[in-house]
Design an enzyme around this catalytic site. Structure first.
Site, PDB file in Angstrom:
ATOM      1  N   ASP A  16      40.219  31.112  37.453  1.00 14.81           N
ATOM      2  CA  ASP A  16      41.586  31.595  37.317  1.00 14.81           C
ATOM      3  C   ASP A  16      42.559  30.873  38.240  1.00 14.81           C
ATOM      4  O   ASP A  16      43.755  30.910  38.020  1.00 14.81           O
ATOM      5  CB  ASP A  16      41.638  33.107  37.581  1.00 14.81           C
ATOM      6  N   LYS A  17      42.072  30.222  39.259  1.00 18.73           N
ATOM      7  CA  LYS A  17      42.976  29.530  40.183  1.00 18.73           C
ATOM      8  C   LYS A  17      42.194  28.424  40.891  1.00 18.73           C
ATOM      9  O   LYS A  17      40.965  28.463  40.988  1.00 18.73           O
ATOM     10  CB  LYS A  17      43.551  30.511  41.207  1.00 18.73           C
TER      11      LYS A  17
END
Length: 770
Positions: free
Chosen positions: A630-631
């Site tokens: 996600d990041k």
């Protein structure tokens, strides 16, 4: 839709609709059929144990048991008699057959396998009788007996001398004939009927444990209306949850329009029955802003008691089961029952070593699963907050109340204690006055502290509804988060003043309805593993088992036909072997082998510094083709370093001549123009906690690179003084943040109004930084 229509047309059951956006379950109403319940406790003073219930479904079984037992009683001993007659026919000449009781059963050859003990007194008596008969014959023929007797004695002596064997050895060979069955053994088909009846009874009880739909069909009857004491089958749409049957209760103190309310609880959620609609207990989270600002908490005891019954305690009540209860539940799983059934078949086939090893493996494997489950439950129980006393405004005064007794609608004072981890917020609450800096890493995983501000008291905005997940998220303190820093309200900003200089808050959600409670509930449901999430995998397995089952039935049919042609094989052996062939489709050691494969995979992952929190998903990992994060912070470091800045056109400033030529070109951070430094120093969300600047890593790195420092108390940024460093502007410049407009995901930006210091103009100068 067709099922709903039929329910409405035939009147057999009434379909209850769910209020929109508040529930995600389907319900059906039932009443329990007539029966007798028996509870068997597991020990002295223990709440555990198991319950037995005798209902209408057991009446046919009891009748069938009576008929089968009568059949077994009438046919007891028939196999023994038939085997004895066949034995007499095949061995027509010889001595008398003696059974295990010593009775004479016709003329045949005497064997040890027939039940005659050649070393017993009965055999000595029989030998003496035979010698007596020989003497009587000798007296009848005295002239011929002596030489014959001497000749016989001499032959016997010579034979014993030559062969070295005793007279008894030739009579005791075990392989000269088949064993006779037990004298009390009933007919084969009677025993087979008893086995089928017991199997049907076991499947009837186990299927109620495995399938909630089957249990509902057997033990309950559908009704058309809700009433106290009825039962509700709750089928959640969440794949992590399973269906269950719960009892409908009636409130005693909480009244709606002067009438008690029916309610039931399922999967840590409480539902109310309001006419033809079923809704979750509505927490005060979507009221008008005016109601929150003007609230003074509970003003009478009856309202407090009513709220306690409706909302419940503010704690995570997760019962801790005993090892025995979980162990019984694990052994009753379909695969465990199948393994124990296979072990029984192997014991009947005299393979006791293999059977006992398999039984030990099953019990050991299930015990390790229970221990792991107990550790997970203990870990989940530890996620709850420790109860502490907190100031609550009730009955027109401030009282100290335990956090477990907080109710939605209470007015509380939240304050940070002098601890390293800060004060954990016990529930979701709305910040009415004051300011706080929160660490929401336990809920969102983000380590960046979040600033929380009090909700506006502007009367023009009082008519709108509160939006907890949207615009008003900045005003909400979520349960389970930690207070890193807080400041009390300003004098006159609120009619109520906290006695301990804490933040004035309005309780929105408590217990499992709070943000922390939803997380705990999700972890609890996910820790047991969901079959719904593995539906595709299970479907493929069922297809493969059905294909193999066809071949197993064909093989068992062949063995059965050939076995009936062989007279030396009993029907009992044929039945056991045919069942073993069918059950070999699913290897009984499959769960143990799968567990060993999963453990080997976990060990290999640990060596690669990869830790798995849900081991039951390892077999599904073979289908993964790609991983998405996600990041970038998941696989990189958060230590950033600002190398340069590209300024925009600043023609309105005094330094436009020097900077206009630099538009579009990167400038080192230490040589950044004054306008850029003001934007970096004035438009940020950095915080100071215990003297340490915290916040977004990009903003922190940029502020550090330009050589400015931020003071939380005065909300001001000023250039730091460094030896030998020269700037294009004077060191008396400063930027003070007057108001922040926090980052909006919809607008994709944040803004702030700042006051500029160090200007030569006598009038104050303000700018908007975005």
């Amino acid at each position: 839709k067709r099922r709903r229509k039929r329910r409405k047309e035939d009147g057999s059951g009434r379909y209850y609709t769910m209020a929109s956006d508040v529930t995600k379950v389907n319900v059906s109403v039932y009443k329990r059929r007539l029966g007798v319940g028996v509870h068997v406790p597991s020990g002295r003073g223990s709440r555990g144990g198991f319950s037995l219930r005798l209902g209408w479904q057991h009446i046919p079984l009891f009748v069938l048991y009576a008929l089968v037992f009568r059949w077994c009683y009438l046919t007891a001993g028939e196999p023994y008699a038939i085997a004895l007659r066949e034995y007499e026919v095949t061995h027509g000449n010889g001595t008398s057959v003696v059974d295990s009781a010593g009775a004479v059963k016709g003329q045949s050859v005497v064997r040890k396998s027939d039940g005659v003990d050649f070393g017993s007194d009965s055999f000595d008596t029989w030998e003496e009788e035979e010698a007596g008969h020989l003497l009587e014959d000798a007296e009848q023929v005295p002239g011929e007996l002596e030489p014959v007797a001497g000749e016989v004695a001499g032959n016997e002596t010579s034979e014993e001398t030559e062969t070295g064997a005793s007279w008894d050895d030739g009579w005791g060979e075990e392989d000269d004939g088949p064993q006779l069955p037990l004298r009390i053994l009933p007919d084969f088909w009677a025993v087979f009927a008893l086995f089928v009846t017991a199997l049907l009874h076991a499947l009837l009880e186990l299927c109620q444990h495995w399938s909630i739909n089957f249990k509902t069909f057997v033990q309950f009857k559908k009704v058309s209306t809700f009433h106290e004491g009825a039962y509700v089958k709750v089928v959640p749409r969440d794949p992590h949850s399973t269906a269950e049957i719960v009892r409908v209760e009636q409130s005693q103190k909480y009244m709606l329009d002067g009438k008690p309310v029916l309610w039931f609880s399922s999967h840590k959620r409480k539902y109310e029955v309001l006419g033809d609609k079923i809704t979750k207990i509505q927490m005060p989270k979507k009221l008008a802003v005016k109601e929150y600002v003007q609230s003074v908490g509970y003003t009478n005891f009856s309202a407090i008691e009513s709220a306690e019954e409706r909302f419940g305690a503010n704690k995570f009540d997760i019962p801790m089961p005993t090892f025995f209860d979980l162990y019984i539940k694990q052994l009753l799983s379909p695969m465990s029952v199948f393994q124990v059934f296979c072990v029984g078949l192997w014991l009947l086939d005299s393979a006791w070593k293999y059977a006992l090893f398999g039984l030990f493996s099953v019990f050991g494997f299930e015990a390790t699963s229970v221990i792991t489950r107990l550790k997970n439950i203990q870990m989940i129980r530890g996620m709850g907050n420790i109860a502490q006393d907190i100031y609550v405004y009730r009955l027109g005064k401030w009282l100290k109340v335990s956090t477990e007794k907080l109710l939605p609608g209470d007015i509380v004072s939240v304050k940070r204690l002098n601890t390293s981890s800060g004060e954990v917020v016990p529930c979701d609450c709305l910040l009415l006055s004051g300011r706080a800096i929160m660490n929401e890493a336990t809920l969102t995983g983000e380590s960046v502290p979040q600033m929380k501000e009090a909700i506006s008291r502007d009367p023009t905005a009082w008519d709108r509804k509160l939006d907890v997940k949207g615009a008003d998220k900045i005003h909400v303190l979520f349960g389970g988060t930690s207070i890193l820093q807080q400041s009390p309200s300003v004098e006159g900003s609120s009619p109520l003043k906290t006695p301990d200089s804490g933040c004035l808050c309005y309780v929105l959600r408590t217990g499992f309805s709070s943000s922390q409670g939803k997380l705990v509930r999700m972890i609890e449901l996910s820790s047991s593993g969901s079959q719904a999430s593995n539906r595709d995998y299970l479907r493929e397995s069922v297809y493969m088992i059905c294909l193999l089952l066809v071949f197993a039935i064909i093989a068992s049919n062949y063995v059965l036909q050939k076995g009936f042609q062989d007279k030396n094989r009993t029907r009992y052996e044929l039945l056991i072997h045919c069942i073993l062939i069918v059950t070999s489709v699913v290897p009984s050691d499959l769960p143990m082998q799968l567990a060993m494969a999963v453990n080997a995979s976990l060990i290999h992952l640990v060596r690669l510094n990869i830790f798995c929190t849900e081991p039951f998903r390892v077999p599904l990992a073979g289908k993964i083709d790609a991983c998405f994060f996600d990041k970038t912070g998941t696989i990189t470091t958060d230590q950033l370093e600002a190398t340069g800045i590209v300024p925009c056109d600043t023609s309105s400033s005094s330094s436009s001549e020097s900077s206009s030529a630099l538009v579009g070109e990167k400038i080192p951070m230490e040589n950044a123009p004054l306008e850029s430094c003001r934007v970096i120093a004035g438009c940020h969300s950095l915080l100071q906690v215990d003297g340490k600047t915290m916040g977004d890593p990009v903003e922190s790195a940029a502020l550090k690179a330009i050589g400015w420092e931020y003071d939380q108390e005065s909300q001001k940024c000023t250039p730091m003084t460094r030896d030998g460093e020269t700037r294009a502007y004077s060191s008396n410049q400063s930027v003070r943040i007057v108001h922040r407009y926090h980052f909006s995901s919809k607008l994709q930006r944040m803004s702030s109004i700042v006051h500029l210091g160090g200007e030569s103009s006598p009038l104050p100068k303000y700018i908007v930084c975005t």
